[in-house]
Design a protein around this motif. Sequence first.
Motif, mmCIF file in Angstrom:
data_model
loop_
_atom_site.group_PDB
_atom_site.id
_atom_site.type_symbol
_atom_site.label_atom_id
_atom_site.label_comp_id
_atom_site.label_asym_id
_atom_site.label_seq_id
_atom_site.Cartn_x
_atom_site.Cartn_y
_atom_site.Cartn_z
ATOM 1 N N LYS A 283 0.707 -1.355 -0.254
ATOM 2 C CA LYS A 283 -0.115 0.020 0.026
ATOM 3 C C LYS A 283 0.953 1.296 -0.108
ATOM 4 O O LYS A 283 2.256 1.123 -0.011
ATOM 5 C CB LYS A 283 -1.091 0.010 1.378
ATOM 6 C CG LYS A 283 -1.915 -1.103 1.212
ATOM 7 C CD LYS A 283 -2.792 -1.281 0.190
ATOM 8 C CE LYS A 283 -3.477 -2.492 0.113
ATOM 9 N NZ LYS A 283 -4.542 -2.806 -1.012
ATOM 10 N N GLY A 284 0.082 2.323 -0.055
ATOM 11 C CA GLY A 284 0.953 3.907 0.196
ATOM 12 C C GLY A 284 1.298 4.224 -1.274
ATOM 13 O O GLY A 284 1.049 3.915 -2.333
ATOM 14 N N ASN A 285 2.205 5.301 -1.229
ATOM 15 C CA ASN A 285 2.833 6.061 -2.410
ATOM 16 C C ASN A 285 3.964 4.901 -2.830
ATOM 17 O O ASN A 285 4.626 4.111 -2.155
ATOM 18 C CB ASN A 285 3.315 7.124 -1.903
ATOM 19 C CG ASN A 285 2.194 8.040 -1.287
ATOM 20 O OD1 ASN A 285 0.947 8.287 -1.854
ATOM 21 N ND2 ASN A 285 2.628 8.881 -0.555
ATOM 22 N N LEU A 286 4.188 5.330 -4.305
ATOM 23 C CA LEU A 286 5.222 4.458 -4.905
ATOM 24 C C LEU A 286 6.240 5.641 -5.297
ATOM 25 O O LEU A 286 6.116 6.476 -6.322
ATOM 26 C CB LEU A 286 5.079 3.811 -6.058
ATOM 27 C CG LEU A 286 6.109 3.288 -6.902
ATOM 28 C CD1 LEU A 286 7.031 2.235 -6.121
ATOM 29 C CD2 LEU A 286 5.450 2.387 -8.077
ATOM 30 N N LEU A 287 7.403 5.644 -4.438
ATOM 31 C CA LEU A 287 8.313 6.893 -4.683
ATOM 32 C C LEU A 287 9.718 6.261 -5.292
ATOM 33 O O LEU A 287 10.558 5.440 -4.590
ATOM 34 C CB LEU A 287 8.881 7.364 -3.430
ATOM 35 C CG LEU A 287 7.338 8.081 -2.658
ATOM 36 C CD1 LEU A 287 7.819 8.687 -1.529
ATOM 37 C CD2 LEU A 287 6.523 8.995 -3.480
ATOM 38 N N ILE A 288 10.017 6.679 -6.498
ATOM 39 C CA ILE A 288 11.205 6.227 -7.072
ATOM 40 C C ILE A 288 12.075 7.331 -6.888
ATOM 41 O O ILE A 288 12.000 8.455 -7.106
ATOM 42 C CB ILE A 288 10.984 6.102 -8.637
ATOM 43 C CG1 ILE A 288 9.596 5.117 -9.008
ATOM 44 C CG2 ILE A 288 12.155 5.376 -9.347
ATOM 45 C CD1 ILE A 288 9.755 3.758 -8.653
ATOM 46 N N PRO A 289 13.352 6.881 -6.229
ATOM 47 C CA PRO A 289 14.470 7.923 -5.825
ATOM 48 C C PRO A 289 14.926 8.560 -7.187
ATOM 49 O O PRO A 289 14.888 7.779 -8.289
ATOM 50 C CB PRO A 289 15.354 7.167 -5.126
ATOM 51 C CG PRO A 289 14.559 5.809 -4.662
ATOM 52 C CD PRO A 289 13.754 5.475 -5.633
ATOM 53 N N ASP A 290 15.523 9.736 -7.044
ATOM 54 C CA ASP A 290 16.311 10.367 -8.112
ATOM 55 C C ASP A 290 17.610 9.831 -8.691
ATOM 56 O O ASP A 290 17.922 9.790 -9.725
ATOM 57 C CB ASP A 290 16.887 11.715 -7.669
ATOM 58 C CG ASP A 290 15.567 12.769 -7.544
ATOM 59 O OD1 ASP A 290 14.460 12.520 -7.955
ATOM 60 O OD2 ASP A 290 15.754 13.679 -7.050
ATOM 61 N N SER A 291 18.207 8.796 -7.776
ATOM 62 C CA SER A 291 19.272 7.886 -8.014
ATOM 63 C C SER A 291 19.043 6.927 -9.169
ATOM 64 O O SER A 291 19.753 6.286 -9.833
ATOM 65 C CB SER A 291 19.577 7.160 -6.933
ATOM 66 O OG SER A 291 18.828 6.259 -6.428
ATOM 67 N N VAL A 292 17.577 6.474 -9.337
ATOM 68 C CA VAL A 292 17.414 5.366 -10.063
ATOM 69 C C VAL A 292 17.553 5.787 -11.594
ATOM 70 O O VAL A 292 17.026 6.616 -12.042
ATOM 71 C CB VAL A 292 15.885 4.973 -10.005
ATOM 72 C CG1 VAL A 292 15.389 3.922 -11.065
ATOM 73 C CG2 VAL A 292 15.817 4.197 -8.691
ATOM 74 N N ASP A 293 18.233 5.006 -12.295
ATOM 75 C CA ASP A 293 18.375 5.233 -13.843
ATOM 76 C C ASP A 293 17.430 4.386 -14.664
ATOM 77 O O ASP A 293 17.393 4.947 -15.745
ATOM 78 C CB ASP A 293 19.821 5.034 -14.205
ATOM 79 C CG ASP A 293 20.212 5.186 -15.707
ATOM 80 O OD1 ASP A 293 20.367 6.457 -16.116
ATOM 81 O OD2 ASP A 293 20.491 4.114 -16.189
ATOM 82 N N SER A 294 17.309 3.145 -14.337
ATOM 83 C CA SER A 294 16.477 2.404 -15.404
ATOM 84 C C SER A 294 15.355 1.597 -14.479
ATOM 85 O O SER A 294 15.815 1.054 -13.309
ATOM 86 C CB SER A 294 17.348 1.475 -16.128
ATOM 87 O OG SER A 294 18.196 0.613 -15.329
ATOM 88 N N ILE A 295 14.417 1.240 -14.925
ATOM 89 C CA ILE A 295 13.263 0.451 -14.398
ATOM 90 C C ILE A 295 12.921 -0.435 -15.477
ATOM 91 O O ILE A 295 12.604 -0.056 -16.708
ATOM 92 C CB ILE A 295 12.053 1.313 -14.106
ATOM 93 C CG1 ILE A 295 12.318 2.307 -12.924
ATOM 94 C CG2 ILE A 295 10.868 0.417 -13.437
ATOM 95 C CD1 ILE A 295 11.133 3.143 -12.494
ATOM 96 N N GLY A 296 13.239 -1.692 -15.177
ATOM 97 C CA GLY A 296 12.623 -2.804 -16.164
ATOM 98 C C GLY A 296 11.205 -3.201 -16.567
ATOM 99 O O GLY A 296 10.467 -2.414 -16.124
ATOM 100 N N GLN A 297 11.252 -3.959 -17.537
ATOM 101 C CA GLN A 297 9.728 -4.472 -18.131
ATOM 102 C C GLN A 297 8.969 -4.885 -16.959
ATOM 103 O O GLN A 297 9.416 -5.725 -15.966
ATOM 104 C CB GLN A 297 10.034 -5.434 -19.043
ATOM 105 C CG GLN A 297 8.881 -5.979 -19.534
ATOM 106 C CD GLN A 297 8.913 -6.901 -20.831
ATOM 107 O OE1 GLN A 297 10.148 -7.208 -21.075
ATOM 108 N NE2 GLN A 297 8.000 -7.880 -21.144
ATOM 109 N N GLY A 298 7.629 -4.468 -16.773
ATOM 110 C CA GLY A 298 6.738 -4.993 -15.792
ATOM 111 C C GLY A 298 7.330 -4.914 -14.406
ATOM 112 O O GLY A 298 6.711 -5.564 -13.527
ATOM 113 N N ALA A 299 8.205 -3.904 -13.948
ATOM 114 C CA ALA A 299 8.624 -3.918 -12.796
ATOM 115 C C ALA A 299 8.055 -3.790 -11.725
ATOM 116 O O ALA A 299 7.920 -4.402 -10.583
ATOM 117 C CB ALA A 299 9.860 -2.783 -12.626
ATOM 118 N N PHE A 300 6.575 -3.019 -11.745
ATOM 119 C CA PHE A 300 5.599 -2.999 -10.652
ATOM 120 C C PHE A 300 4.270 -3.331 -11.269
ATOM 121 O O PHE A 300 3.384 -3.036 -10.497
ATOM 122 C CB PHE A 300 5.632 -1.359 -10.295
ATOM 123 C CG PHE A 300 6.880 -1.055 -9.600
ATOM 124 C CD1 PHE A 300 7.321 -1.006 -8.197
ATOM 125 C CD2 PHE A 300 8.029 -0.381 -10.441
ATOM 126 C CE1 PHE A 300 8.468 -0.637 -7.651
ATOM 127 C CE2 PHE A 300 8.948 0.154 -9.881
ATOM 128 C CZ PHE A 300 9.433 -0.067 -8.452
#
Length: 379
Positions: free
Chosen positions: A182-199
């Motif tokens: 539950k809750g918010n989904l916060l992706i930090p500024d450090s993240v460069d790539s998010i893969g297929q279907g990650a969430f």
Amino acid sequence: MLVSIPYYVNLVSPCAPTQDPELVHIEDGAFENCRGLIGDLVIPDTVLSIGKNAFRNCFGMNGTLTLSSKLKTIGEAAFEGCKKMTGNIQIPDSVEVIEDYAFDSCPGFQGNLLLGSGLLSIGVSAFEACIGLKGNLIIPDSVTIIGENAFKDTVSFRGTLKLSQNLITIGDFAFAGLNNVKGNLLIPDSVDSIGQGAFERSGFDGTLSMGANMSSLGVGAFRLCLQLKGDIHIPLSIKNIPNFLFERCVMFTGDLVIPDHVEVIGDGAFHGCTSLNHNLHIGSNVKSIGSLAFRDCQRLVGDLIIPSSVTSIGDNAFQRCSGFNGELRIGSNVTEIGSNAFSDCAKLRGGLVIPESVTTVGSNAFSGCPRLKQLKREF
């Protein structure tokens, strides 16, 4: 029964201990398929590494797991398939690497997952299908890489997810199927790539914030996140919106702004985002709009303006966007309009001008648009 490995045992073959003054490493496959072992498992504090498949498929172990306080590495598939082990999984602060499949398919753990502060990377499918783990999922700030499928279908997490502030890579399907988180989904500024279907198929019921420095988003990264809400904000670093990125994220509301730096809107990128309920702004540098890109965004309103940068509009791109109640303006450089591209946009009104740049208009491209009174070609 307590299964405790003495400090003087060096395991070199399945279930066959030999004497050693101090145990520092548990060899590959040391207890693999030793299904008769039962009870708790205690790894002594002298142990620095656990090898590949060390306890894989020890189906009989039905107690808790205690890891060495000096452990550095948990090897590939080290505890995979230990289906009856229970309690918490507590990873000591000393551990730096959890390798691929380390705890894959360990549904018996019914407690919390506690990841140590020294952890650097979490391997492929490391905790996949650990369906009994519960509570919050906190990724320590030391972690920079989360492998594909790392937490896929760990469906019993019912708290929130906190990602490492130094995270760089989130692998394909890493958090897919966390449908009770539950809750918010916060992706930090450090993240460069998010893969297929990650969430995909995750249960977040708050807002989505994507880091400012992201360069790559995978296909369907947030698809079927049915409870994410609020506005969608595309980071300035993203040029291509991938296929099915937000498909059927049905609770997002407000305006949808495609920033000027975006060049490609992929197939099905916003398909079925049925609660977006204000205007659509397509940035001035978008070159292509994929098939199904905005299909069934039924509550978007106002004019539908295709900028002059766009050259192609895919099949079904705006099909059944029945809320648009203004004019349709097609940019002067469009060459291809796909089949059913604007079909059943029943409230679009005014004159429709097909630019002279258009060479192909697909079947039923404007069917079901009764208020578009004039259909003419611009010469």
